[in-house]
Design an enzyme around this catalytic site. Structure first.
Site, PDB file in Angstrom:
ATOM      1  N   ALA A   1       0.833  -1.197   0.000  1.00  0.00           N
ATOM      2  CA  ALA A   1       0.000   0.000   0.000  1.00  0.00           C
ATOM      3  C   ALA A   1       0.869   1.248   0.000  1.00  0.00           C
ATOM      4  O   ALA A   1       2.018   1.226   0.448  1.00  0.00           O
ATOM      5  CB  ALA A   1      -0.903  -0.001   1.234  1.00  0.00           C
ATOM      6  N   ASP A   2       0.293   2.319  -0.513  1.00  0.00           N
ATOM      7  CA  ASP A   2       0.946   3.619  -0.493  1.00  0.00           C
ATOM      8  C   ASP A   2      -0.143   4.668  -0.319  1.00  0.00           C
ATOM      9  O   ASP A   2      -1.171   4.599  -1.000  1.00  0.00           O
ATOM     10  CB  ASP A   2       1.719   3.862  -1.792  1.00  0.00           C
ATOM     11  CG  ASP A   2       2.591   5.091  -1.716  1.00  0.00           C
ATOM     12  OD1 ASP A   2       3.478   5.141  -0.837  1.00  0.00           O
ATOM     13  OD2 ASP A   2       2.388   6.020  -2.533  1.00  0.00           O
TER      14      ASP A   2
END
Length: 165
Positions: free
Chosen positions: A29-30
């Protein structure tokens, strides 16, 4: 911002998969805070935190999280976007909040789960996305790839143990 978070999540996940394979679920995730297309990262110091909070004051911005789920030869991606509305902040509000130290290690110089909640009258979208990870979207991705609770929980960890953030 949406393209950036999706690209970064894919790159993080591909890195982990290249080392560990994808026979266990790999989630990457970012997350970014974006205001009119400008990405607001973690402030370098108190002055930059104050400048970010002034920009956010009285305005709506987005928190975007890109998710990439790798499992058994398949990859799914999703970008979750939440609109966050800030109240008008006085200089006293900003200075008092910065004195807490809370904004100094947070993208956009605030944490909705902390004292900044006082400045946020409304959000439109996923609260858990603003806190850190859009859980309803993640549940949907898991279902689409038939990742069971046992699959997801039996191999949790960091980039060396099966997950990346």
């Amino acid at each position: 911002p949406a393209h950036l978070v999706c690209h970064n999540a894919l790159a993080k996940g591909q890195d982990v998969c290249s080392r560990l394979g994808d026979q266990v679920p790999i989630l990457a995730a970012d997350t970014v805070v974006a205001l009119d297309g400008e990405i607001l990262g973690k402030p370098r110091d108190r002055q930059e935190a104050a400048a970010m909070l002034r920009k956010l004051s009285g305005r709506s911005h987005q928190v975007l999280t890109g998710l990439a789920l790798f499992y058994r030869g398949k990859v799914l991606t999703h970008v979750e976007t939440t609109q966050v509305q800030f109240s008008l902040l006085s200089e006293e509000d900003i200075a008092g909040y910065i004195r807490t130290g809370e904004p100094l290690d947070k993208a956009g110089a605030y944490g909705i789960q902390g004292r900044a909640a006082l400045f946020i009258p409304t959000i439109n979208g996923s609260y858990s996305n603003v806190v850190g990870l859009p859980l309803a979207a993640l549940k949907k991705l898991f279902a689409e790839l038939d990742v069971t609770e046992n699959d997801a929980l039996s191999h949790t960890g960091n980039a060396s143990g099966g997950a990346a953030s």
